[in-house]
Design a protein around this motif. Sequence first.
Motif, PDB file in Angstrom:
ATOM      1  N   SER A 149     -16.404  -1.254  45.116  1.00  0.00           N
ATOM      2  CA  SER A 149     -17.258  -2.346  44.626  1.00  0.00           C
ATOM      3  C   SER A 149     -17.386  -2.304  43.118  1.00  0.00           C
ATOM      4  O   SER A 149     -17.310  -3.339  42.441  1.00  0.00           O
ATOM      5  CB  SER A 149     -18.658  -2.261  45.245  1.00  0.00           C
ATOM      6  OG  SER A 149     -18.613  -2.513  46.608  1.00  0.00           O
ATOM      7  N   VAL A 201     -16.541   6.371  54.183  1.00  0.00           N
ATOM      8  CA  VAL A 201     -16.765   4.927  54.075  1.00  0.00           C
ATOM      9  C   VAL A 201     -17.818   4.577  53.022  1.00  0.00           C
ATOM     10  O   VAL A 201     -17.581   3.718  52.169  1.00  0.00           O
ATOM     11  CB  VAL A 201     -17.125   4.314  55.441  1.00  0.00           C
ATOM     12  CG1 VAL A 201     -17.639   2.890  55.296  1.00  0.00           C
ATOM     13  CG2 VAL A 201     -15.921   4.349  56.365  1.00  0.00           C
ATOM     14  N   ASP A 202     -18.977   5.213  53.069  1.00  0.00           N
ATOM     15  CA  ASP A 202     -20.057   4.834  52.149  1.00  0.00           C
ATOM     16  C   ASP A 202     -19.652   5.020  50.689  1.00  0.00           C
ATOM     17  O   ASP A 202     -19.848   4.123  49.861  1.00  0.00           O
ATOM     18  CB  ASP A 202     -21.339   5.621  52.440  1.00  0.00           C
ATOM     19  CG  ASP A 202     -21.980   5.226  53.763  1.00  0.00           C
ATOM     20  OD1 ASP A 202     -21.695   4.109  54.256  1.00  0.00           O
ATOM     21  OD2 ASP A 202     -22.748   6.040  54.308  1.00  0.00           O
ATOM     22  N   ASP A 203     -19.072   6.194  50.360  1.00  0.00           N
ATOM     23  CA  ASP A 203     -18.653   6.445  48.979  1.00  0.00           C
ATOM     24  C   ASP A 203     -17.530   5.498  48.564  1.00  0.00           C
ATOM     25  O   ASP A 203     -17.516   4.991  47.436  1.00  0.00           O
ATOM     26  CB  ASP A 203     -18.207   7.894  48.794  1.00  0.00           C
ATOM     27  CG  ASP A 203     -19.373   8.878  48.883  1.00  0.00           C
ATOM     28  OD1 ASP A 203     -20.541   8.442  48.866  1.00  0.00           O
ATOM     29  OD2 ASP A 203     -19.096  10.094  48.953  1.00  0.00           O
ATOM     30  N   ARG A 205     -14.652  -4.324  49.744  1.00  0.00           N
ATOM     31  CA  ARG A 205     -15.460  -3.362  50.517  1.00  0.00           C
ATOM     32  C   ARG A 205     -15.122  -3.442  52.002  1.00  0.00           C
ATOM     33  O   ARG A 205     -14.933  -2.417  52.671  1.00  0.00           O
ATOM     34  CB  ARG A 205     -16.955  -3.652  50.352  1.00  0.00           C
ATOM     35  CG  ARG A 205     -17.592  -3.073  49.161  1.00  0.00           C
ATOM     36  CD  ARG A 205     -19.115  -3.146  49.243  1.00  0.00           C
ATOM     37  NE  ARG A 205     -19.651  -4.459  49.553  1.00  0.00           N
ATOM     38  CZ  ARG A 205     -19.947  -5.396  48.658  1.00  0.00           C
ATOM     39  NH1 ARG A 205     -19.744  -5.165  47.370  1.00  0.00           N
ATOM     40  NH2 ARG A 205     -20.445  -6.549  49.027  1.00  0.00           N
ATOM     41  N   ASP A 206     -15.061  -4.656  52.526  1.00  0.00           N
ATOM     42  CA  ASP A 206     -14.770  -4.837  53.945  1.00  0.00           C
ATOM     43  C   ASP A 206     -13.369  -4.337  54.295  1.00  0.00           C
ATOM     44  O   ASP A 206     -13.157  -3.722  55.343  1.00  0.00           O
ATOM     45  CB  ASP A 206     -14.918  -6.309  54.342  1.00  0.00           C
ATOM     46  CG  ASP A 206     -16.366  -6.790  54.276  1.00  0.00           C
ATOM     47  OD1 ASP A 206     -17.285  -5.946  54.155  1.00  0.00           O
ATOM     48  OD2 ASP A 206     -16.573  -8.020  54.329  1.00  0.00           O
ATOM     49  N   LEU A 258     -19.028  10.417  42.639  1.00  0.00           N
ATOM     50  CA  LEU A 258     -18.668  10.363  44.053  1.00  0.00           C
ATOM     51  C   LEU A 258     -17.231  10.801  44.332  1.00  0.00           C
ATOM     52  O   LEU A 258     -16.942  11.327  45.411  1.00  0.00           O
ATOM     53  CB  LEU A 258     -18.862   8.943  44.587  1.00  0.00           C
ATOM     54  CG  LEU A 258     -20.293   8.413  44.583  1.00  0.00           C
ATOM     55  CD1 LEU A 258     -20.315   6.943  44.977  1.00  0.00           C
ATOM     56  CD2 LEU A 258     -21.178   9.237  45.505  1.00  0.00           C
ATOM     57  N   ARG A 295     -16.972   2.474  49.674  1.00  0.00           N
ATOM     58  CA  ARG A 295     -17.535   1.129  49.481  1.00  0.00           C
ATOM     59  C   ARG A 295     -18.183   1.003  48.104  1.00  0.00           C
ATOM     60  O   ARG A 295     -17.991   0.001  47.412  1.00  0.00           O
ATOM     61  CB  ARG A 295     -18.553   0.815  50.575  1.00  0.00           C
ATOM     62  CG  ARG A 295     -17.931   0.535  51.932  1.00  0.00           C
ATOM     63  CD  ARG A 295     -18.977   0.347  53.025  1.00  0.00           C
ATOM     64  NE  ARG A 295     -19.892  -0.748  52.754  1.00  0.00           N
ATOM     65  CZ  ARG A 295     -19.669  -2.022  53.102  1.00  0.00           C
ATOM     66  NH1 ARG A 295     -18.558  -2.352  53.712  1.00  0.00           N
ATOM     67  NH2 ARG A 295     -20.557  -2.954  52.822  1.00  0.00           N
ATOM     68  N   VAL A 296     -18.933   2.008  47.704  1.00  0.00           N
ATOM     69  CA  VAL A 296     -19.577   1.974  46.386  1.00  0.00           C
ATOM     70  C   VAL A 296     -18.526   1.956  45.285  1.00  0.00           C
ATOM     71  O   VAL A 296     -18.582   1.131  44.364  1.00  0.00           O
ATOM     72  CB  VAL A 296     -20.529   3.186  46.212  1.00  0.00           C
ATOM     73  CG1 VAL A 296     -21.006   3.300  44.773  1.00  0.00           C
ATOM     74  CG2 VAL A 296     -21.710   3.082  47.160  1.00  0.00           C
ATOM     75  N   ARG A 324     -17.045  -7.932  47.743  1.00  0.00           N
ATOM     76  CA  ARG A 324     -17.404  -7.868  49.165  1.00  0.00           C
ATOM     77  C   ARG A 324     -16.158  -7.794  50.037  1.00  0.00           C
ATOM     78  O   ARG A 324     -16.081  -7.005  50.984  1.00  0.00           O
ATOM     79  CB  ARG A 324     -18.249  -9.074  49.561  1.00  0.00           C
ATOM     80  CG  ARG A 324     -18.647  -9.062  51.043  1.00  0.00           C
ATOM     81  CD  ARG A 324     -19.466 -10.280  51.451  1.00  0.00           C
ATOM     82  NE  ARG A 324     -18.899 -11.549  51.036  1.00  0.00           N
ATOM     83  CZ  ARG A 324     -17.917 -12.197  51.671  1.00  0.00           C
ATOM     84  NH1 ARG A 324     -17.376 -11.679  52.747  1.00  0.00           N
ATOM     85  NH2 ARG A 324     -17.475 -13.353  51.220  1.00  0.00           N
ATOM     86  N   THR A 378     -13.457  -0.516  54.231  1.00  0.00           N
ATOM     87  CA  THR A 378     -14.227  -0.055  55.388  1.00  0.00           C
ATOM     88  C   THR A 378     -13.384  -0.108  56.655  1.00  0.00           C
ATOM     89  O   THR A 378     -13.373   0.843  57.445  1.00  0.00           O
ATOM     90  CB  THR A 378     -15.493  -0.920  55.574  1.00  0.00           C
ATOM     91  OG1 THR A 378     -16.312  -0.772  54.416  1.00  0.00           O
ATOM     92  CG2 THR A 378     -16.277  -0.512  56.801  1.00  0.00           C
TER      93      THR A 378
END
Length: 159
Positions: A58, A50-52, A34-35, A129, A54-55, A31, A38
């Motif tokens: 993680s 950002v979305d890719d 990820r933050d 991704l 973060r995945v 977490r 981001t």
Amino acid sequence: MTAATPMPLQPNPLSGENYRLTLPNTASAARLARDFVTSLLGVSRHPGLVDDARVCVSELVTNAHRHTRTPLIRVHVAVNRKRVTVAVTDDGGRAGDAGAAALGTFGSMRAAVGPEEENGRGLVLVESLAQAWGTRSGGARYPGRTVVWFTLGRPEPTP
């Protein structure tokens, strides 16, 4: 090159502005990573990644947490105009056979995961991704360390 082999990248995939985060190997590490990613992508004009990112981060941090005994997990992010490269480093100390399967060769990992399995698809997801990804050891300078990295980028305009 087969789909089971990580795509090669230039020898130093971490070009650009560099940022580092060192985390204790705890359940909250993914977490926090990820933050961190981001925030960096939000201020570096890469909100579409950002979305890719973060995945992918993680998955890599979770693998280091679950499958190693490393006390620290390091996240190194390099951002430039076109792309972002994230490298996750652990200090080794595999925790049983699960770690070898999770961070071992990609082809072996893919073959070992059945459709009914709940875990074990993280690197398949990263491959789908990322523009490129790979692994390397810490070498002579950092023996025992494992680095897993991925690169995401803006699509090149078509002429």
